[in-house]
Design a protein around this motif. Sequence first.
Motif, PDB file in Angstrom:
ATOM      1  N   SER A 199      39.204  42.694  39.413  1.00 53.34           N
ATOM      2  CA  SER A 199      38.454  41.966  40.442  1.00 53.34           C
ATOM      3  C   SER A 199      36.958  42.072  40.150  1.00 53.34           C
ATOM      4  CB  SER A 199      38.762  42.570  41.806  1.00 53.34           C
ATOM      5  OG  SER A 199      38.229  43.890  41.837  1.00 53.34           O
ATOM      6  N   TYR A 247      31.407  47.632  39.243  1.00 52.22           N
ATOM      7  CA  TYR A 247      31.425  49.098  39.117  1.00 52.22           C
ATOM      8  C   TYR A 247      32.888  49.555  39.069  1.00 52.22           C
ATOM      9  CZ  TYR A 247      29.796  53.863  39.433  1.00 52.22           C
ATOM     10  OH  TYR A 247      29.519  55.165  39.135  1.00 52.22           O
ATOM     11  N   PRO A 248      33.300  50.209  37.970  1.00 51.90           N
ATOM     12  CA  PRO A 248      34.749  50.454  37.784  1.00 51.90           C
ATOM     13  C   PRO A 248      35.275  51.670  38.562  1.00 51.90           C
ATOM     14  CG  PRO A 248      33.535  51.261  35.901  1.00 51.90           C
ATOM     15  CD  PRO A 248      32.509  50.681  36.821  1.00 51.90           C
ATOM     16  N   PHE A 249      35.260  51.546  39.902  1.00 56.53           N
ATOM     17  CA  PHE A 249      35.679  52.675  40.743  1.00 56.53           C
ATOM     18  C   PHE A 249      37.076  53.177  40.379  1.00 56.53           C
ATOM     19  CE2 PHE A 249      32.517  50.814  43.663  1.00 56.53           C
ATOM     20  CZ  PHE A 249      31.809  51.959  43.998  1.00 56.53           C
ATOM     21  N   LYS A 250      37.992  52.212  40.268  1.00 52.25           N
ATOM     22  CA  LYS A 250      39.392  52.608  40.030  1.00 52.25           C
ATOM     23  C   LYS A 250      39.532  53.329  38.687  1.00 52.25           C
ATOM     24  CE  LYS A 250      43.092  49.682  39.954  1.00 52.25           C
ATOM     25  NZ  LYS A 250      43.853  48.548  40.497  1.00 52.25           N
ATOM     26  N   LEU A 251      38.894  52.767  37.683  1.00 48.90           N
ATOM     27  CA  LEU A 251      38.952  53.385  36.351  1.00 48.90           C
ATOM     28  C   LEU A 251      38.449  54.828  36.387  1.00 48.90           C
ATOM     29  CD1 LEU A 251      37.683  50.982  33.548  1.00 48.90           C
ATOM     30  CD2 LEU A 251      39.911  52.068  33.795  1.00 48.90           C
ATOM     31  N   SER A 285      34.595  43.219  42.019  1.00 45.47           N
ATOM     32  CA  SER A 285      33.976  44.507  42.385  1.00 45.47           C
ATOM     33  C   SER A 285      34.242  45.565  41.312  1.00 45.47           C
ATOM     34  CB  SER A 285      34.453  44.978  43.755  1.00 45.47           C
ATOM     35  OG  SER A 285      35.825  45.258  43.688  1.00 45.47           O
ATOM     36  N   GLU A 286      35.411  45.526  40.677  1.00 42.10           N
ATOM     37  CA  GLU A 286      35.693  46.482  39.589  1.00 42.10           C
ATOM     38  C   GLU A 286      34.814  46.191  38.377  1.00 42.10           C
ATOM     39  OE1 GLU A 286      37.984  49.239  38.716  1.00 42.10           O
ATOM     40  OE2 GLU A 286      37.823  49.481  40.884  1.00 42.10           O
TER      41      GLU A 286
END
Length: 351
Positions: free
Chosen positions: A1, A7-11, A3-4
């Motif tokens: 997405s 900034y790759p929060f999930k990663l 937002s990822e």
Amino acid sequence: SQSELDYPFKLLEYFNGFRISKVIFSACELGVFDLLLKSQEPLSARHVAQELSTSVDGMERLLDALVGIEILEVETTNGTAFYSSTDVANLYLAKGSGKSLHDMIIYQSQTIYPLWNNLADAVREGKNQNEKTSGVPAEDVFQAIYSSEEEMLKFMGLMNSSWVLDGHDIVTAFNLSGFQNIVDVGGCTGALAREMAKAYPSSSVTVFDLPQVVETAQKHFSQENDAVTFQAGDFFSDELPPADLYVLARIIHDWPDEKCLSLLKKIHDLCKPGCGVLLVEALLFENRRGPVMAQMFSLNMLVQTEGQERPPSQYTHILNKSGFCNVQDLERVRNLTYMVTRREKMKRSLW
Ligand code: SAM
């Protein structure tokens, strides 16, 4: 997405997953949760460090991280932080409680974690990494898993504690009360067998496992007035005891198709009219796109065994090939552990 991409929060969360695991594992190994459970009052980092023979600084950071992930609580009085356990930590992470997952954590930390260090090699080579990880050559999977008495005890502790959460729901997902003689093939410590004996008190339940495993189960995991009996043997090369229900919990996932087929054929040949087989496995979705935990288990089978996790149709295929048909609906227990049962053709009505 988008937002990822911004900034790759999930990663970043995924990258750090191992640190969070290790914080919990280390606290378990050091005995933090047992000490806090035993203590009637909140303890300072200095006090915990002294009791557990660790550095004060290291312990303080560990305790703070455990507060950060909401496994412990903290309150500051006169400038000193005092740490206490949560109900979840007391129930699942301390050693004593009947629902303790302590043994599961120790095995993950001390055996699974080093194996997963060699995951890239396992993927490259398409085979388990037992020998490389432990340095002990072994002819077969369980020789490697049981490379020492200590490893055997740890593995058995893992198997035992996994049924703490799901055992009752698994054995009652289907009504098994029509079966008088139940054999839990590869039943290890007897944890699932005891759940069956509890749920179906008029059935007799036998655990069949390798001689050394049976000996260790009786020595370390038996209970007073044990409701289950044990029989030692090799399910590939020895005769299985007669039964009208054969349970195979997390057995098929250890082995390649040919070995599963020969074991299930052998059971089919033993089955009289009305006999059944109950498979307990974590199922992949038919398209293999999940559940994520089943995908993780399948990788675990790659690094440690000769097997894999499978989708339902593969179990159906192996069962049909070994002579079993009449598919009983899959029963789903929570969002991960599934159960497949099959009844031998044209014998008794489905339950
Ligand atoms: N059914 C148990 C459970 O779900 O907790 C244990 C599953 S564990 C993954 C596999 C079990 O199969 C172990 O207890 C192991 O000792 C047993 N096993 C492996 N090879 C065997 C053999 N050739 N004969 C009998 N048991 C065997």
